[in-house]
Scaffold this active site. Sequence first.
Site, PDB file in Angstrom:
ATOM      1  CB  CYS A  10     -25.651 -37.765  -8.253  1.00  0.00           C
ATOM      2  SG  CYS A  10     -27.204 -37.080  -8.894  1.00  0.00           S
ATOM      3  CG  ASP A  27     -28.783 -33.879  -5.407  1.00  0.00           C
ATOM      4  OD1 ASP A  27     -28.548 -32.908  -4.657  1.00  0.00           O
ATOM      5  OD2 ASP A  27     -29.865 -34.490  -5.405  1.00  0.00           O
ATOM      6  NE  ARG A  72     -30.350 -32.962  -2.377  1.00  0.00           N
ATOM      7  CZ  ARG A  72     -31.386 -33.784  -2.364  1.00  0.00           C
ATOM      8  NH1 ARG A  72     -32.246 -33.740  -1.374  1.00  0.00           N
ATOM      9  NH2 ARG A  72     -31.574 -34.650  -3.337  1.00  0.00           N
ATOM     10  CG  HIS A  93     -27.567 -38.763  -3.880  1.00  0.00           C
ATOM     11  ND1 HIS A  93     -28.751 -38.133  -3.580  1.00  0.00           N
ATOM     12  CD2 HIS A  93     -27.384 -38.576  -5.215  1.00  0.00           C
ATOM     13  CE1 HIS A  93     -29.237 -37.579  -4.677  1.00  0.00           C
ATOM     14  NE2 HIS A  93     -28.439 -37.837  -5.685  1.00  0.00           N
ATOM     15  CB  CYS A 136     -30.625 -40.457  -6.593  1.00  0.00           C
ATOM     16  SG  CYS A 136     -29.996 -39.775  -8.145  1.00  0.00           S
TER      17      CYS A 136
END
Length: 207
Positions: free
Chosen positions: A42, A44, A46, A98, A101
């Site tokens: 992803c 993302d 993080r 994750h 999400c």
Amino acid sequence: MNELESLLDSNKRWAKRVASDNPEFFSKLSRQQSPDYLWIGCSDSRVPANQIIDLPPGEVFVHRNIANVVVHTDLNCLSVVQYAVEVLKVKHIIVCGHYGCGGVQAAMENKEHGLIDNWLRHIRDVYRYYRTEIDACANEGDKLDRLCEKNVVEQVLNVCSSTVVQNAWRSGQPLSVHGWIYSVQDGLLCDLDVVMASLKDFETANQ
Ligand code: CO
């Protein structure tokens, strides 16, 4: 002062530190890359691939998009898979989702988010396949977690459905596809145990 100057300064410090720890590092890396892993994850912020598996530059080939989706006709993702498999000859493809999400969460909502809804439609399809199991979860948090996991499983199957991976297996190239999920809460990865290492594995999973 340019707001991005601090990033360029950080880069200089980083390059200097790496070169002082290992003077050959950049000259070796500039000649070739030979990663064993392709990471599909992803976007993302993080969930940075190299950092969470603690690998330096050169060790993992990466493709990231919103909610780690592998669409059958996405030339961007498929080109990455093709290059990784046919040219770099990676041994493992890791699809990593994750928990929590935002993309998966948005796909579960009955709200409009604009253009991205067309992309998230693929995750709504995953929700439809597993609706009974997901709706049986005790609360919204558990439902989201379950869909994040199922999304990884489906994307593993999509990677395996690609002509690139199927041709690699047909020609006997050692290649396995894995599904992992990451927790932003404790920094730990969990193997969802959906390893496919041959056409036979894939056919069995599709039965
Ligand atoms: Co995400």
